[in-house]
Design a protein around this motif. Structure first.
Motif, PDB file in Angstrom:
ATOM      1  N   LYS A  18       0.608  -8.859  -7.055  1.00  0.00           N
ATOM      2  CA  LYS A  18       0.259  -8.407  -8.406  1.00  0.00           C
ATOM      3  C   LYS A  18      -0.100  -6.925  -8.454  1.00  0.00           C
ATOM      4  CE  LYS A  18      -2.541  -9.681 -12.426  1.00  0.00           C
ATOM      5  NZ  LYS A  18      -3.514 -10.645 -12.988  1.00  0.00           N
ATOM      6  N   ASP A  19      -0.886  -6.459  -7.480  1.00  0.00           N
ATOM      7  CA  ASP A  19      -1.368  -5.072  -7.503  1.00  0.00           C
ATOM      8  C   ASP A  19      -0.240  -4.046  -7.426  1.00  0.00           C
ATOM      9  OD1 ASP A  19      -3.906  -5.994  -7.701  1.00  0.00           O
ATOM     10  OD2 ASP A  19      -4.468  -5.606  -5.618  1.00  0.00           O
ATOM     11  N   SER A  20       0.897  -4.435  -6.840  1.00  0.00           N
ATOM     12  CA  SER A  20       1.987  -3.473  -6.667  1.00  0.00           C
ATOM     13  C   SER A  20       3.057  -3.592  -7.746  1.00  0.00           C
ATOM     14  CB  SER A  20       2.660  -3.676  -5.297  1.00  0.00           C
ATOM     15  OG  SER A  20       3.369  -4.899  -5.277  1.00  0.00           O
ATOM     16  N   MET A  21       2.886  -4.546  -8.660  1.00  0.00           N
ATOM     17  CA  MET A  21       3.916  -4.755  -9.675  1.00  0.00           C
ATOM     18  C   MET A  21       3.950  -3.620 -10.693  1.00  0.00           C
ATOM     19  SD  MET A  21       3.725  -8.887 -10.291  1.00  0.00           S
ATOM     20  CE  MET A  21       4.611  -8.742 -11.840  1.00  0.00           C
ATOM     21  N   VAL A  22       5.145  -3.329 -11.186  1.00  0.00           N
ATOM     22  CA  VAL A  22       5.294  -2.314 -12.232  1.00  0.00           C
ATOM     23  C   VAL A  22       4.595  -2.783 -13.509  1.00  0.00           C
ATOM     24  CG1 VAL A  22       6.948  -0.915 -13.546  1.00  0.00           C
ATOM     25  CG2 VAL A  22       7.551  -1.718 -11.240  1.00  0.00           C
ATOM     26  N   TYR A  23       4.718  -4.091 -13.783  1.00  0.00           N
ATOM     27  CA  TYR A  23       4.084  -4.701 -14.954  1.00  0.00           C
ATOM     28  C   TYR A  23       3.212  -5.873 -14.488  1.00  0.00           C
ATOM     29  CZ  TYR A  23       7.704  -1.979 -17.249  1.00  0.00           C
ATOM     30  OH  TYR A  23       8.519  -0.939 -17.655  1.00  0.00           O
TER      31      TYR A  23
END
Length: 339
Positions: A18-23
């Motif tokens: 989650k922390d690295s997602m664009v959205y």
């Protein structure tokens, strides 16, 4: 490096972080897309899901009713295993090894990537597989091979100064030939418009078999992909493979141009994935229903012996990739030398 359609021992896939997602607000939707994808692959062959330790139990619970799926805790920053996992190679003695490329998050686009660069070595260590460390920044999604000495890629990606600025084209070509043992590279010019990987070939063209290439094309002169695909088509029509064969090119129509906010989504049917006895194909629905139908029809025609298993291609595309980008095959090896 065996071609993707050769028999697999298993498929690897990394769970989204989650922390690295664009959205990050789409984490639930993206996770549901991954659940669908993992279950689809598991219909054909075993799947290993790479997951961060703190998420392992929660992710396992999403598949509590499934067999053929196992979970391996390896710290990672991001979810695109095709690009930061090992490229598997084999020999005639029934041995398997893995090429560990240098990973720099597609030219330094997403920080941090230190954990991702260690995923390939950790996977190979876990499976006790020999490792070759290549002195080259490269992602698995930037190459396809035919299993008979030919590799296809794009200049836009492999020669991009954000990957290996200190190396010449000839040096890059030599390293690729050395580490995956191919004789000839076919260089396409550019990848699809909007592709933030800088033109990965797995969105635009792939081998169907030696001497035969499938390519996504665009017939609308107003679309940026029109010139891109026209250029690449001309290259392929005038090329030969490592065995000296002219190439047969099978065309698949691209889905309609789809935007999210200010960015074009890189929708591609070529981001499908070969599995044992089948193909996992992303389809897009809505305004793409007609091109979805044509893509399914064409793949059934080209691969009559394979089951075309469709999944929702819109579930994860906003994050920048699709089915092929998330997966990596481990080939099944058997000794072929005489006793």
């Amino acid at each position: 490096m065996p071609p993707e359609w050769a028999e697999h021992e298993r498929t690897f896939i990394s769970w989204p972080v989650k922390d690295s997602m664009v959205y990050p607000e789409d984490h639930k939707t993206v996770s549901e897309g991954y659940v669908e994808l993992v279950k689809a692959i598991a219909e054909f062959e075993p799947v290993t899901v790479i997951v961060n330790e703190e998420e392992k139990e929660a992710v396992e619970n999403l598949f509590s009713d499934q067999s053929n799926i196992e979970f391996l805790s390896i710290p990672h920053n991001d979810a695109w295993f095709r690009d930061n996992g090992p490229t598997f190679i084999t020999n005639n003695d029934g041995e398997i090894a893995g090429v560990n490329w240098i990973f720099n998050a597609w030219g330094g686009k997403y920080s941090p990537w230190d954990l991702d660069d260690q995923v390939a070595p950790k996977v190979l260590e876990h499976h006790n597989i020999k490792r070759f460390d290549a002195p080259l920044v490269m992602e698995g999604g930037s190459i396809h091979v035919d299993g008979e000495g030919t590799l296809i890629t794009t200049e836009e990606c492999l020669l991009n100064p954000n990957r290996n600025p200190e190396l010449t084209r000839e040096q890059i070509e030599q390293y690729v030939k050395e580490y995956v043992n191919i004789e000839k590279i076919i260089w396409l010019n550019r990848g699809l418009s909007g592709d933030e990987t800088d033109g990965h070939v797995d969105n635009i063209a792939c081998f169907a078999e030696p001497g035969k290439i499938i390519m996504q094309v665009c017939d609308d002169p107003e679309d940026e992909n029109y010139e891109i695909t026209k250029e690449n088509l001309e290259i392929l029509m005038n090329e030969t493979d490592a065995k000296g064969r002219s190439l047969e090119v099978i065309k698949i129509q691209q889905p309609p141009n789809t935007m999210f906010q200010e960015s074009r989504l890189t929708l591609s049917y070529l981001n499908f994935y070969f599995v044992n006895g089948g193909i996992i194909l992303p389809v897009f629905g809505g305004q793409a229903e007609e091109t979805d139908r044509l893509a399914i029809e064409k793949l059934r025609e080209v691969f009559p012996e394979r089951r075309i298993r469709t999944i929702d291609g819109m579930a994860i595309i906003k994050e920048g990739g699709n089915v092929h980008c998330t997966t990596q095959q481990m080939p099944k090896v058997q000794a072929t030398k005489s006793e």
